[in-house]
Design a protein around this motif. Structure first.
Motif, PDB file in Angstrom:
ATOM      1  N   THR A  24       0.839  -1.205   0.000  1.00 43.69           N
ATOM      2  CA  THR A  24       0.000   0.000   0.000  1.00 43.69           C
ATOM      3  C   THR A  24       0.871   1.252   0.000  1.00 43.69           C
ATOM      4  O   THR A  24       1.798   1.378   0.798  1.00 43.69           O
ATOM      5  CB  THR A  24      -0.933   0.004   1.229  1.00 43.69           C
ATOM      6  OG1 THR A  24      -1.712  -1.187   1.197  1.00 43.69           O
ATOM      7  CG2 THR A  24      -1.846   1.215   1.236  1.00 43.69           C
ATOM      8  N   VAL A  25       0.565   2.134  -0.935  1.00 38.13           N
ATOM      9  CA  VAL A  25       1.309   3.391  -1.052  1.00 38.13           C
ATOM     10  C   VAL A  25       0.373   4.542  -0.685  1.00 38.13           C
ATOM     11  O   VAL A  25      -0.778   4.559  -1.105  1.00 38.13           O
ATOM     12  CB  VAL A  25       1.830   3.573  -2.499  1.00 38.13           C
ATOM     13  CG1 VAL A  25       2.465   4.941  -2.683  1.00 38.13           C
ATOM     14  CG2 VAL A  25       2.823   2.468  -2.844  1.00 38.13           C
ATOM     15  N   VAL A  26       0.902   5.472   0.128  1.00 32.50           N
ATOM     16  CA  VAL A  26       0.102   6.641   0.487  1.00 32.50           C
ATOM     17  C   VAL A  26       0.856   7.908   0.098  1.00 32.50           C
ATOM     18  O   VAL A  26       2.083   7.937   0.075  1.00 32.50           O
ATOM     19  CB  VAL A  26      -0.199   6.689   2.006  1.00 32.50           C
ATOM     20  CG1 VAL A  26      -1.304   5.710   2.360  1.00 32.50           C
ATOM     21  CG2 VAL A  26       1.049   6.431   2.832  1.00 32.50           C
ATOM     22  N   SER A  27       0.104   8.949  -0.214  1.00 30.09           N
ATOM     23  CA  SER A  27       0.714  10.235  -0.531  1.00 30.09           C
ATOM     24  C   SER A  27       0.445  11.176   0.639  1.00 30.09           C
ATOM     25  O   SER A  27      -0.698  11.467   0.956  1.00 30.09           O
ATOM     26  CB  SER A  27       0.091  10.792  -1.815  1.00 30.09           C
ATOM     27  OG  SER A  27       0.598  12.085  -2.057  1.00 30.09           O
ATOM     28  N   LEU A  28       1.529  11.628   1.286  1.00 34.05           N
ATOM     29  CA  LEU A  28       1.379  12.415   2.513  1.00 34.05           C
ATOM     30  C   LEU A  28       1.449  13.915   2.235  1.00 34.05           C
ATOM     31  O   LEU A  28       2.137  14.355   1.316  1.00 34.05           O
ATOM     32  CB  LEU A  28       2.464  12.023   3.519  1.00 34.05           C
ATOM     33  CG  LEU A  28       2.551  10.531   3.861  1.00 34.05           C
ATOM     34  CD1 LEU A  28       3.609  10.313   4.946  1.00 34.05           C
ATOM     35  CD2 LEU A  28       1.212   9.978   4.331  1.00 34.05           C
ATOM     36  N   ASN A  29       0.740  14.656   3.047  1.00 39.73           N
ATOM     37  CA  ASN A  29       0.711  16.105   2.881  1.00 39.73           C
ATOM     38  C   ASN A  29       0.940  16.798   4.232  1.00 39.73           C
ATOM     39  O   ASN A  29       0.067  17.459   4.767  1.00 39.73           O
ATOM     40  CB  ASN A  29      -0.642  16.522   2.279  1.00 39.73           C
ATOM     41  CG  ASN A  29      -0.614  17.959   1.801  1.00 39.73           C
ATOM     42  OD1 ASN A  29       0.416  18.635   1.889  1.00 39.73           O
ATOM     43  ND2 ASN A  29      -1.733  18.447   1.318  1.00 39.73           N
ATOM     44  N   PRO A  30       2.152  16.625   4.795  1.00 43.51           N
ATOM     45  CA  PRO A  30       2.425  17.279   6.078  1.00 43.51           C
ATOM     46  C   PRO A  30       2.680  18.775   5.877  1.00 43.51           C
ATOM     47  O   PRO A  30       2.702  19.253   4.742  1.00 43.51           O
ATOM     48  CB  PRO A  30       3.700  16.588   6.559  1.00 43.51           C
ATOM     49  CG  PRO A  30       4.371  16.121   5.318  1.00 43.51           C
ATOM     50  CD  PRO A  30       3.309  15.893   4.290  1.00 43.51           C
ATOM     51  N   ILE A  31       2.878  19.490   6.968  1.00 41.08           N
ATOM     52  CA  ILE A  31       3.182  20.917   6.882  1.00 41.08           C
ATOM     53  C   ILE A  31       4.518  21.085   6.160  1.00 41.08           C
ATOM     54  O   ILE A  31       5.483  20.374   6.433  1.00 41.08           O
ATOM     55  CB  ILE A  31       3.236  21.526   8.289  1.00 41.08           C
ATOM     56  CG1 ILE A  31       1.831  21.564   8.888  1.00 41.08           C
ATOM     57  CG2 ILE A  31       3.858  22.928   8.272  1.00 41.08           C
ATOM     58  CD1 ILE A  31       1.785  21.929  10.345  1.00 41.08           C
TER      59      ILE A  31
END
Lengths: 281, 454
Positions: free
Chosen positions: A206-213
């Protein structure tokens, strides 16, 4: 300065902008992001690219009004300019033939999913897309998603579209009936975390695309650091995509809340009329 | 020997409340008195101590005659950023260290005089006749190395375009060094002068991603100077380092300097204003961070350093300024654990006391932990100033560009990389200060000129 060439509200407070930035349009690939800054006093805000039109030199971004900057951006009209627009940033999605791909998106994550599934489909994968939203009004890009998916399934909290419940309810069903090769998820952290927990049991990659600060988006500031497999990684240069089963989700959640109080002050101070100027014309 | 004229400074209790410049600059009388101290040595040692070989007695001679614009012409033969150098160079380790007067007493305040000449002529345009040769050179990165190299190439007649990934130019001079040490207006003036000479600066362009090195060659650039800096912060790899309100110095300084978070919410970018702040590190960046935290309203700022003050890389003046402004130094101490509260925000730092052993490869005594000496210090904000790794983006996206085991781009004696026509300098090849980056930029410009004239 970067011109807003087209603008459209495609859902409740969800906006689709096409911005003239020919170099980004030429080079951006699925999974990459841009950073915009509206004006001299603006903050730098990362957004995943929702598509490009290299012929016209346009970059498509889709966002929901949430804080000060997105609300401000939403108040701009076709023909207006934003001061800064840089990209493409981050690694592109790894596109190859996996077999059966389940692509999961929550909220405006659907916009960011679109170029990814498009590429995955072109690479010969069977794409099953699952989109979750609070209600029917927040479901965006239905036609385009349908076009790029072999199957498109919806989950809404209130049951006004598709299954009443969460994307994981549908994912569970799909996992029971199909042999899945890879899951790709993008959306709010609780959703991505829930997907990761589900697929981990069954050992599905499973691949996720992260959007942290983020601040600079080029590795310099370390604001976007996430713990992956026990190691500190920078989402901007090492990501934004990571193995979902290795991400320290709780840390990511708490780091995203770092500036919550200050963000509220900024939003409350924002005096531009919430009503979009375009509608008055 | 006449006594050195000290640079006037604003009182600590006043300056610690704002971001205005700490050193206010010489008056004309002070400048003249200090300039007259220069012995005008026939064989000036100071010039040998300057990484960009400024004709120091030459410019001081004009200052003695109260002629700053002629002094400036002498300075500009070697430096494109004199107002910057006069403020941020560690002169005490360079030109002033070699000054003959320092053998018996105090060296001539070369940096202060350079600053005077630059400030006194800030509104006078550089009148430099340039014979254009029509050849295009690209510079990647608009920090001190890039601006220096680009400026020199410009004067040699090249058509220079500088690419910058951020939304403003200047690199570390913009995002790293605080307003109270280097006002951004001063930097703007120097960059504006370079633009007037013909330098093109293209912002929001990350070379490697927005366009590639190959794209630049396709656009007829005959040589490329890579000066992308050190851009990947070092974290200590200890528990709790990702708790909220733990920043690396780059994030903290970028928020305050580049994004102007000190003026939030007038500017959109926020920064946390800790009340009990701990800064970890002993370099200039650590001092800048500590002094910035003071100005954001901290009640207490403690600076933790694993060696003793003697080994600190920070300039003496910066250390003195920090202490005067109330920063408490806790030396021979290292953090081992960050403790958080229920909201995942840092609440204390567990430290261990250190002892110094034999000198290591840097020549400084190697610190080691004193067993069982652990104790905790309360803190609601931590700033880590532990240095930077080189930025990996451009090297990783440019096939054939060799890097060493530290990630620095490998260059030969002529500053050329493993790819013909691509040169590199500054922190990306292992530089560590503004002036060393400028020195490399200067030498690279010469090497690029030689290469292109072959």
């Amino acid at each position: 300065m970067y011109k807003i060439v087209r603008k459209k509200e495609i859902g409740n407070k969800v906006h689709n902008l096409e911005i003239y930035a020919p170099e980004i349009a030429k080079n951006a690939k699925a999974g990459q992001f841009v950073i915009f800054r509206i004006d001299e006093k603006g903050e730098r805000v990362p957004l995943t690219v929702a598509g490009t039109n290299p012929q016209e030199g346009l970059v498509r971004i889709i966002f929901q009004e949430a804080g000060k900057s997105t609300t401000h951006l939403a108040s701009l009209c076709e023909g207006d300019f934003i001061r800064d627009f840089v990209g493409p940033l981050g690694h592109p999605t790894v596109i190859k033939h996996y077999g059966i791909v389940v692509a999961v998106a929550g909220g405006v994550g659907a916009a960011e999913l679109l170029p990814v599934i498009k590429e995955l489909k072109t690479a010969g994968n069977k794409v099953i897309t699952i989109v979750g939203a609070r209600c029917k009004d927040l479901i965006i890009l239905e036609d385009e998603l349908k076009q790029e998916s072999d199957a498109l399934l919806f989950a809404t909290n209130d049951g006004t579209c598709g299954v009443k419940g969460f994307v994981t309810d549908i994912l569970k069903e799909v996992m029971d009936t199909q042999e899945i090769n890879i899951v790709y998820a993008i959306g709010p952290v609780p959703m991505m975390k829930a997907v990761a927990e589900l697929t981990k049991e069954k050992h599905i990659e499973t691949v996720v695309s992260l959007n942290p600060i983020m601040l600079d988006g080029t590795g310099m500031c370390g604001a976007c650091r996430v713990t992956v497999n026990g190691k500190t990684k920078f989402a901007c240069v090492n990501g934004p995509e990571f193995d979902a089963h290795s991400v320290h989700w709780d840390e990511l959640s708490s780091r995203l809340n770092s500036f919550k109080d200050l963000e509220k002050i900024s939003f409350d101070n924002f005096t531009v009329r919430r009503e979009c100027k375009c509608r008055k014309k | 020997m006449s006594q050195k004229v000290n640079m006037p400074e604003r009182a600590p209790q006043i300056r610690r409340k704002d971001f205005k410049q700490v050193n206010t600059g010489y008056s004309k009388e002070e400048m003249l008195a200090e300039a007259k101290r220069c012995l005008q040595c026939k064989n000036p040692m100071c010039v040998k101590g300057c990484p960009v070989e400024i004709n120091i007695p030459g410019f001081i001679k004009y200052l003695v005659e109260d002629n700053p614009s002629e002094a400036m012409k002498v300075l500009k033969q070697k430096t494109n950023l004199p107002a910057v150098c006069g403020r941020v160079c560690p002169q005490e380790n360079q030109c002033e260290k070699s000054c003959i007067l320092s053998k018996k007493g105090e060296a001539v305040s070369i940096g202060n005089l350079e600053r005077y000449a630059a400030d006194a002529t800030s509104n006078i345009e550089d009148n430099i006749a340039i014979k254009k040769n029509g050849m295009k050179v690209a510079v990647v990165g608009s920090g001190p190395a890039g601006l220096t190299c680009g400026g020199d190439l410009l004067k040699l007649g090249y058509d220079v375009t500088v690419y910058e990934s951020l939304h403003d130019s200047g690199g570390v001079l913009r995002y790293g060094i605080p307003e109270f040490r280097l006002p951004k207006k001063v930097l703007d003036i120097e960059i504006e002068k370079l633009k007037k000479l013909g330098m093109k600066i293209v912002l929001n362009t990350l070379i490697g991603r927005t366009k590639t090195i190959q794209n630049l060659f396709d656009e007829e650039f005959k040589a490329i100077f890579v000066a992308v800096g050190a851009g990947l912060p070092v974290f200590p790899k200890i528990p709790g380092e990702n708790l909220n309100h733990i920043y690396c110095s780059n994030e903290f300084l970028v928020r305050v300097n580049l994004m102007r978070a000190f003026d939030f919410p007038h500017y959109d970018t926020p920064v946390y204003s800790g009340k009990n702040v701990i800064v970890v590190g002993g370099g200039n960046t650590a001092m800048d961070s500590a002094r910035t935290a003071v100005r954001l309203g901290a009640n207490s700022v403690k600076l933790i350093y694993r060696r003793s003050e003697e080994e600190m890389p920070a300039r003496r003046e910066e250390r003195r300024h920090a202490k005067e402004e109330g920063v408490e130094f806790i030396t021979l101490t290292n953090p081992v654990n960050f403790l958080g509260d229920e909201k995942k925000a840092v609440k204390a730092v567990e430290c261990v006391k250190m002892l110094l052993g034999e000198p290591d490869e840097s020549g400084r005594r190697r610190p080691y932990e004193m067993e069982g000496s652990n104790y905790t210090i309360d803190a609601d904000m931590v700033i880590l100033a532990l240095g930077l790794h080189p930025n990996p983006i451009l090297p990783s996206l440019t096939k054939g560009l060799n890097i060493n085991s530290h990630g620095h781009i490998v260059i030969d004696v002529n500053y050329m990389t493993s790819i013909s026509g691509i040169f590199a300098g500054g922190d990306i090849v292992g530089g560590d200060t503004v002036i060393s980056a400028m020195g490399m930029g200067k030498k690279a410009a010469k090497a690029i000129d030689t290469y292109l004239k072959k």
